[in-house]
Design a protein around this motif. Structure first.
Motif, PDB file in Angstrom:
ATOM      1  N   ARG A 162      24.916   8.676 -19.659  1.00 21.90           N
ATOM      2  CA  ARG A 162      25.630   7.544 -19.071  1.00 21.90           C
ATOM      3  C   ARG A 162      27.109   7.622 -19.413  1.00 21.90           C
ATOM      4  O   ARG A 162      27.482   7.844 -20.551  1.00 21.90           O
TER       5      ARG A 162
ATOM      6  N   GLU B 290      23.626   1.602 -11.078  1.00 22.32           N
ATOM      7  CA  GLU B 290      23.882   3.028 -10.831  1.00 22.32           C
ATOM      8  C   GLU B 290      23.124   3.903 -11.836  1.00 22.32           C
ATOM      9  O   GLU B 290      22.624   4.968 -11.472  1.00 22.32           O
TER      10      GLU B 290
ATOM     11  N   LYS C  46      20.274   6.614 -10.847  1.00 26.14           N
ATOM     12  CA  LYS C  46      20.350   7.981 -11.367  1.00 26.14           C
ATOM     13  C   LYS C  46      19.033   8.372 -12.048  1.00 26.14           C
ATOM     14  O   LYS C  46      18.545   9.486 -11.888  1.00 26.14           O
TER      15      LYS C  46
ATOM     16  N   GLN D 220      16.507  11.418 -10.802  1.00 22.53           N
ATOM     17  CA  GLN D 220      16.149  12.493 -11.733  1.00 22.53           C
ATOM     18  C   GLN D 220      14.688  12.415 -12.181  1.00 22.53           C
ATOM     19  O   GLN D 220      14.242  13.219 -12.980  1.00 22.53           O
TER      20      GLN D 220
END
Length: 68
Positions: free
Chosen positions: A30, A38, A42, A46
């Protein structure tokens, strides 16, 4: 992984964003300029999100979709 509906996607991202804002450790690297939403997005991209979705069908069948 089964494709999530827009409602499931919104629910998963909002739940994870809330967890992060309450102090849960992020599972991806991060940077300071990323918002909690966000970071949650992410994590989903992933495939490290520690959540699952339960789909209930009219015939009583329940399908579990792991997001990992």
């Amino acid at each position: 992984m089964a494709r999530l509906t827009r409602f499931e996607l919104t629910r998963v991202l909002s739940a994870r964003s809330l967890q992060l804002s309450l102090g849960a450790p992020p599972l991806v690297k991060r940077t300071s300029e990323l918002s909690m939403l966000e970071v949650a997005q992410k994590e989903l991209v992933q495939k490290v999100l520690p959540l699952s979705v339960l789909r209930k069908f009219p015939n009583g069948l329940i399908k579990r979709i792991e997001l990992v």
